[in-house]
Design an enzyme around this catalytic site. Structure first.
Site, short mmCIF file in Angstrom:
data_model
loop_
_atom_site.label_atom_id
_atom_site.label_comp_id
_atom_site.label_asym_id
_atom_site.label_seq_id
_atom_site.Cartn_x
_atom_site.Cartn_y
_atom_site.Cartn_z
N GLY A 88 20.57 11.90 -7.33
CA GLY A 88 20.90 10.80 -8.21
C GLY A 88 19.69 10.27 -8.95
N PRO A 89 19.90 9.38 -9.90
CA PRO A 89 18.79 8.79 -10.67
C PRO A 89 17.87 7.96 -9.78
CG PRO A 89 20.92 8.35 -11.71
CD PRO A 89 21.20 8.87 -10.33
N PRO A 90 16.67 7.66 -10.24
CA PRO A 90 15.77 6.80 -9.46
C PRO A 90 16.36 5.40 -9.28
CG PRO A 90 14.58 7.94 -11.22
CD PRO A 90 16.03 8.17 -11.47
N GLY A 91 16.14 4.83 -8.09
CA GLY A 91 16.55 3.45 -7.84
C GLY A 91 17.98 3.26 -7.43
N LYS B 94 18.91 6.17 -2.57
CA LYS B 94 18.95 7.39 -1.75
C LYS B 94 18.20 7.21 -0.44
CE LYS B 94 17.28 9.85 -5.18
NZ LYS B 94 17.34 8.87 -6.28
N THR B 95 17.00 6.65 -0.50
CA THR B 95 16.23 6.41 0.72
C THR B 95 16.91 5.39 1.61
OG1 THR B 95 14.20 6.88 -0.51
CG2 THR B 95 13.97 5.76 1.61
N HIS C 121 18.42 -10.55 -39.86
CA HIS C 121 18.55 -9.22 -39.25
C HIS C 121 19.47 -9.28 -38.03
CE1 HIS C 121 16.85 -5.15 -38.20
NE2 HIS C 121 17.34 -5.51 -37.02
N GLU C 122 19.25 -10.25 -37.16
CA GLU C 122 20.07 -10.33 -35.93
C GLU C 122 21.48 -10.79 -36.25
OE1 GLU C 122 19.04 -9.01 -33.33
OE2 GLU C 122 16.97 -8.78 -33.96
N ASP D 118 16.57 0.37 -34.05
CA ASP D 118 17.95 0.60 -34.47
C ASP D 118 18.11 2.01 -35.03
OD1 ASP D 118 18.42 -2.05 -33.79
OD2 ASP D 118 18.02 -2.76 -35.83
#
Length: 623
Positions: free
Chosen positions: A208-211, A214-215, A431-432, A508
């Site tokens: 799986g992805p990090p974090g 798993k441990t 812009h936002e 963007d």
């Protein structure tokens, strides 16, 4: 917790001082002449001449040697002591008496001989051995390669009373926990499985992805099974000397057999388990391959019925050797994926149970705002919220602390000291608002949750946050096109209002291009290429690194399709903003005043503007 805590390391200068002291003592014992006064050899007749001239001060007569000193006015050559060989001379005593010199004889004893032997042979050997041990200890501590460990695995052993981990500590991974509960049950009730002829899987690979935990899952399995837990990282097998890694593997499995039933956890197994495709030529790594070969042999050699389970974790399963993944070694592969909405909410609650929270905390909102976050990131969000509550002088974490911590993880801390002039602040506001207004006018787009023009440490001068109302696992072509149109809304607002463009749309542009390319090359959303694979993801767990699998001519056609998608989205955003210019001006003015507005405030102003425009449109229809 570990079985024993490490003592703090002494500074390196401490060992240098000890080494210098030992060398000085060694110099004094083995080479005393270097520290003793200078002695000059003279002939016996020169000695008699000095006696006759009454220039001798003190005399020490030994068995074979006569040591003497001269008076200050006779010491012209700088020597403090003189010596000469002893000759049978019956008149020597009378001559010394007549010259007025002080003299005595040194009588050797058994004690002095023994002391001489100890000082000459025994003590130097002991010092050399002590110095060697000291240097070995220094190398072991400061070289980092454990060069003097001679094949010890250095695996950390966790015992039941010290781990304190269980499946209750793992949230958001229900499928992985169900797959591992069977192993726990086997370790508790092996006879039940042996009666039917079933054997325990020798190895379980957590992917799986990090974090994602798993441990933590591996520790929870050991805590539930109440068995010893060996933990070692794959990098600890990689040594400077060829063969040392293989020796560590042998030692690890030997310890595991002695402690059975037990669990052996190898973290980051891809360090030693990479594919053996380097051959025997240049570029090979004999040490790593020997370590892998030894691991394969050990996994084949031990009996799974004894209750030794090998757990391993990796986020690079594509790089593992096929021999390591075949049945009989790592029999079971358990995916540990990023949590879904319910999983994120459960993880937030697990980490929040040890933190003082207010009663009105809405974890559902935080869970929806953190789509794609791992368990480690969610734990960090809770901790950042607690730290913010302390900074604000509160004794409990509030909802605003959690929402701000989400923004910290996504965009970084606020840059309160950033100096932005009024013109640039106005451009950022439009812009936002351009992003938010385009998203609000599109059908089925994610609702706007927050808009801000406060700069962040990540480099963002402002951002618009959208939060889906419900968890999405599939994205339609229309959904992806809406994302691209929304992304082009910021640049489009600059063009509509200022008739100019700035560098603020760089992120963007990157996201819009990546999404449009994925639509063509990976999702098959192109009439030209239909369902043709044009690009592959190298590792789905470590970013979006991709590789093209098409010709250069086809790649050029892909670029053209991506350009057409982005251009059409850009034109769509321009049309929306030109049709809603008055609404955009009002929203931008409100954002400039407040600097940060919520999605509710944004939608309230938008509804008011629509209500004011409605009568005008009805009059035009009647005319």
């Amino acid at each position: 917790m570990k079985q024993e805590s490490k003592t703090p390391k002494k500074p390196l200068i401490f060992y240098y001082l000890i080494a210098m002291l030992v060398l000085l003592l060694l110099n004094a014992l083995v080479f005393p002449s270097l520290l003793s006064p200078r002695v000059k050899e003279v002939s016996y007749d020169q000695f008699l001449s000095l006696v006759e001239r009454k220039e001798v001060n003190k005399v020490a007569i030994e068995n074979d040697v006569i040591l003497f000193t001269v008076k200050d006015d006779a010491a012209k050559d700088g020597y403090a002591y003189y010596q000469t060989g002893r000759i049978e001379d019956a008149d020597l005593v009378n001559r010394l008496k007549e010259s007025g010199a002080e003299f005595s004889a040194v009588i050797p004893t058994q004690d002095s001989a023994l002391l001489n032997f100890l000082m000459t042979w025994v003590f130097p050997i002991i010092l050399f051995v002590a110095l060697g041990l000291l240097m070995a200890r220094m190398l072991t501590k400061h070289m980092g390669s454990n060069a003097m460990s001679f094949g010890k695995s250095n695996a950390k052993i966790y015992v039941e009373s010290q781990t304190g981990k269980s499946f209750a500590d793992v949230a958001g991974q229900d499928e992985a926990k169900d797959a591992l509960r069977e192993i726990v049950d086997f370790l508790h009730n092996p006879d039940k499985y042996a009666a039917i002829g079933a054997s325990l899987p020798k190895g379980v690979l957590l992917v799986g992805p990090p974090g994602t935990g798993k441990t933590l899952l591996a520790q929870a399995v050991a805590g539930e099974a109440k068995v010893p837990f060996f933990s070692i990282s794959g990098s600890e097998f990689v040594e400077m000397f060829v063969g040392m890694g293989a020796a560590k593997v042998r030692d690890l499995f030997k310890q595991a057999q002695e402690k059975a039933p037990c669990i052996v956890f190898i973290d980051e197994i891809d360090t030693i388990g990479k594919k053996r495709d380097s051959g025997s030529g240049i570029g090979g790594n004999d040490e790593r391959e020997q370590t892998l070969n030894q691991l394969l042999a050990e996994m084949d050699g031990f009996d799974g019925a004894k209750g030794v389970v090998i757990l391993a974790a990796t986020n690079r399963p594509d790089s593992l050797d096929k021999a390591l993944l075949r049945p009989g070694r790592f029999d079971r592969r358990v995916p540990v994926e990023l949590p879904d909405l319910q999983g994120r909410i459960a993880i937030l609650k697990v980490h929040a149970k040890d933190v003082k929270m207010e009663d009105n905390i809405d974890f559902d909102t935080i869970g929806r705002a953190t789509s794609g976050a791992s368990g480690a990131e969610l734990a960090n969000i809770i901790n950042e919220a607690a730290l913010r509550a302390v900074r604000m002088g509160r004794s409990k974490v509030a909802q605003q602390d959690l929402e701000e911590s989400v923004e910290v993880v996504i965009a970084g801390y606020q840059r309160k000291g950033a100096m932005i002039n009024d013109r640039e602040k106005r451009i950022i506001a439009y812009h936002e608002i351009g992003h938010a207004l385009v998203a609000a006018r599109l059908k089925d787009a994610a609702p706007v949750h927050k808009i801000t023009i406060i700069p962040r440490t990540s480099g963002a001068l402002g951002y618009t946050m959208q939060v889906e109302e419900e968890e999405r696992v599939l994205m339609s072509k229309e959904d992806l096109l809406n994302q691209i149109i929304t992304l082009t809304g910021g640049r489009s607002a600059e063009e509509v209002v200022f008739n100019s463009i700035t560098s603020g749309a760089s992120n963007d542009i990157e996201k819009a291009t990546s999404t449009a390319r994925a639509m063509i090359t990976r999702f098959g959303m192109s009439d030209t290429f239909d369902m043709m694979e044009l690009e592959t993801v190298n590792n789905p767990y470590l970013g979006s690194d991709t590789s093209l699998v098409c010709s250069a001519e086809t790649a050029a056609q892909v670029d053209g399709e991506v350009r057409d998608i982005i251009r059409a989205a850009h034109q769509k955003a321009l049309t929306i903003l030109r049709d809603n210019r008055d609404v955009m001006d009002k929203l931008a003015a409100f954002l400039l005043e407040k600097e940060t507005i919520t999605g509710e405030e944004f939608m309230e102003i938008l509804k008011q503007c629509d209500a004011e425009r409605q009568p005008v449109s009805l009059v035009k229809e009647n005319q």
